[in-house]
Motif scaffolding. Structure first.
Motif, PDB file in Angstrom:
ATOM      1  N   PRO A 176      -2.315   7.219  -5.915  1.00 60.86           N
ATOM      2  CA  PRO A 176      -3.294   6.334  -6.598  1.00 60.86           C
ATOM      3  C   PRO A 176      -5.060   6.351  -6.483  1.00 60.86           C
ATOM      4  O   PRO A 176      -5.041   5.815  -7.489  1.00 60.86           O
ATOM      5  N   TYR A 237      -1.271   2.077  -2.733  1.00 60.67           N
ATOM      6  CA  TYR A 237       0.605   1.823  -2.936  1.00 60.67           C
ATOM      7  C   TYR A 237       1.009   0.135  -3.106  1.00 60.67           C
ATOM      8  O   TYR A 237      -0.380  -0.175  -2.760  1.00 60.67           O
ATOM      9  N   THR A 309       6.231   9.523  -8.434  1.00 58.78           N
ATOM     10  CA  THR A 309       5.038   9.896  -9.315  1.00 58.78           C
ATOM     11  C   THR A 309       4.867  10.337 -10.549  1.00 58.78           C
ATOM     12  O   THR A 309       4.451   9.835 -11.745  1.00 58.78           O
ATOM     13  N   ARG A 312       5.805   7.370 -12.580  1.00 55.31           N
ATOM     14  CA  ARG A 312       4.627   6.780 -12.566  1.00 55.31           C
ATOM     15  C   ARG A 312       3.895   7.400 -14.004  1.00 55.31           C
ATOM     16  O   ARG A 312       3.170   6.683 -15.422  1.00 55.31           O
ATOM     17  N   LYS A 316       2.832   5.573 -17.381  1.00 51.95           N
ATOM     18  CA  LYS A 316       1.173   5.782 -18.023  1.00 51.95           C
ATOM     19  C   LYS A 316       0.521   6.308 -19.065  1.00 51.95           C
ATOM     20  O   LYS A 316       0.301   5.833 -20.696  1.00 51.95           O
TER      21      LYS A 316
END
Length: 323
Positions: A176, A237, A309, A312, A316
Motif C-alpha cells: 500500500p 503493511y 490484495t 482488500r 475498499k
C-alpha cells in the motif's frame, strides 16, 4: 508519572522519522563566483555551485578532508544514523527520488564493509590478539566461500545482497505504501539493508566479543527485528501482513542461497569417512532442486499476496459504494 511528555516526544520522533530534513530557500541575490551568473537562491542554476561559498579557510580544509571518507555533504555517519532509527523511511526516500537525504548506497556499503574487515580481520587479531571468528584451515578447504568471503568481504556482501532482490520483489509487489517497486529499486533496497546488517553485526560483535555462544542468537534477533521494522515502514503493511510475507521471503531466500552456494562450490557436499576430510563437488541437480523449491515458495506467496490484495481492494470499493 504523567505520560504527556513521553507521548509528545514519541510524536516528535515519529514526525522526524517521516520528515527528517527541512529545507529553506534563500531570497538573497547572489553572483556566482564560478560562472558569474546572477541568481536568487541557494545554488547557481547555471553551474550548481553553492551560493554562500566564501574564501578558502580552515573550514574548507576540514570539509575537504571529511569528503574523502564521506563525512561531508550527505554525511556517511548521518546516513547510518538515519538507517538505524528510520530504516524503511530512509530507503523509501531514496528510491522515490530524494537522493540528497542519503549518502550514495553502494559507496556506503563498500566503505562500511572495508571498515568492518579492517576492524575484525586485521585490528583485532594482529593488534589486540583477539580472534573473534576463528576459522580453521580444514573448514576453509571444505567451504571455499568462507575464504572468499573473508578476503573479499565487500564484494561478497554485494553478491549476498542480490539474493534478496527477487523474493522481496515478488512478495511485496502490491504494497500500500510503495506498490510495484522495480528490480533496480530492489537492488538499492537490499544494498541499504545489507549496510544495516553489517552495522548490526559490528555492534553485536563488539558488545558480545566475550560471549560467542550467544552472539549468533542476538545477531539473528536484531537482524529479523530490523528487517521487520524496515519493511513495515517502507511498504506500509500491518503487523501480520509484514510478518507472513517476510516468512515467505526468508524461506525462499534460504533455498535460493543454498542453490547459489551449491553452484559456486560453497557447500560441503561429501565427507571421506576414512580420514574425515571433505570433498567439494559440483552438483547441478542439487542446485536446481533448491532453485525449484525457492521458486515454488515465491509462487505460493505471490498467489496468496494477490488473493489478499484483491480482497482488500474489493473491501475498499464496497466502502466507497456505501458512502
Amino acid at each position: 508519572m504523567s505520560m504527556g511528555p513521553l507521548k509528545e516526544r514519541y510524536v516528535r520522533y515519529k514526525r522526524w522519522q517521516r520528515h527528517p530534513i527541512k529545507y529553506s530557500m534563500s531570497n538573497e541575490k547572489h553572483r556566482c563566483k564560478n560562472c558569474g551568473h546572477s541568481f536568487t537562491g541557494n545554488y547557481c542554476p547555471c553551474c550548481s555551485q553553492k551560493a554562500d561559498l566564501g574564501r578558502v579557510g580552515w573550514r574548507s580544509v576540514h570539509r575537504g578532508i571529511m569528503d574523502i571518507w564521506g563525512l561531508g555533504t550527505r554525511s556517511l555517519l548521518y546516513s547510518l544514523w538515519q538507517l538505524i532509527w528510520r530504516p524503511g523511511y530512509l530507503i523509501k526516500d531514496y528510491i522515490s527520488g530524494k537522493r540528497q537525504v542519503c549518502f550514495p548506497p553502494v559507496k556506503m556499503l563498500f566503505i562500511v564493509a572495508v571498515f568492518f574487515s579492517f576492524i575484525f580481520y586485521w585490528f583485532f587479531p594482529h593488534v589486540l590478539h583477539v580472534e573473534l571468528e576463528p576459522i580453521d584451515q580444514e573448514s576453509i578447504n571444505a567451504v571455499p566461500y568462507l575464504a572468499w568471503q573473508r578476503n573479499y568481504f565487500s564484494w561478497s556482501t554485494l553478491v549476498f545482497s542480490m539474493v534478496y532482490i527477487l523474493p522481496t520483489w515478488v512478495l511485496f509487489r502490491y504494497a500500500p505504501r510503495y506498490p510495484l517497486h522495480t528490480l533496480p529499486e530492489g537492488f538499492f533496497i537490499q544494498i541499504l539493508m545489507n549496510v544495516l546488517f553489517i552495522v548490526i553485526d559490528m555492534v553485536t560483535k563488539l558488545l558480545l566479543s566475550q560471549y560467542q555462544e550467544i552472539y549468533l542468537l542476538v545477531n539473528l534477533i536484531a537482524l529479523v527485528a530490523y528487517y521487520y521494522i524496515a519493511y513495515r515502514q517502507l511498504f506500509g503493511y500491518g503487523v501480520w501482513g509484514t510478518i507472513w510475507r517476510q516468512v515467505f521471503m526468508w524461506v525462499s531466500f534460504a533455498f535460493l542461497l543454498a542453490g547459489v552456494l551449491l553452484v559456486s562450490g560453497g557447500l560441503i557436499l561429501s565427507e571421506d569417512p576414512s580420514d574425515g576430510s571433505y570433498t567439494v563437488g559440483y552438483q547441478l541437480g542439487s542446485a536446481v532442486f533448491f532453485f525449484a523449491l525457492s521458486f515454488v515458495v515465491m509462487v505460493v506467496g505471490f498467489l496468496l499476496n494477490r488473493l489478499v490484495t484483491r480482497n482488500r481492494f474489493r473491501k475498499k470499493k464496497e466502502e466507497l459504494i456505501r458512502e
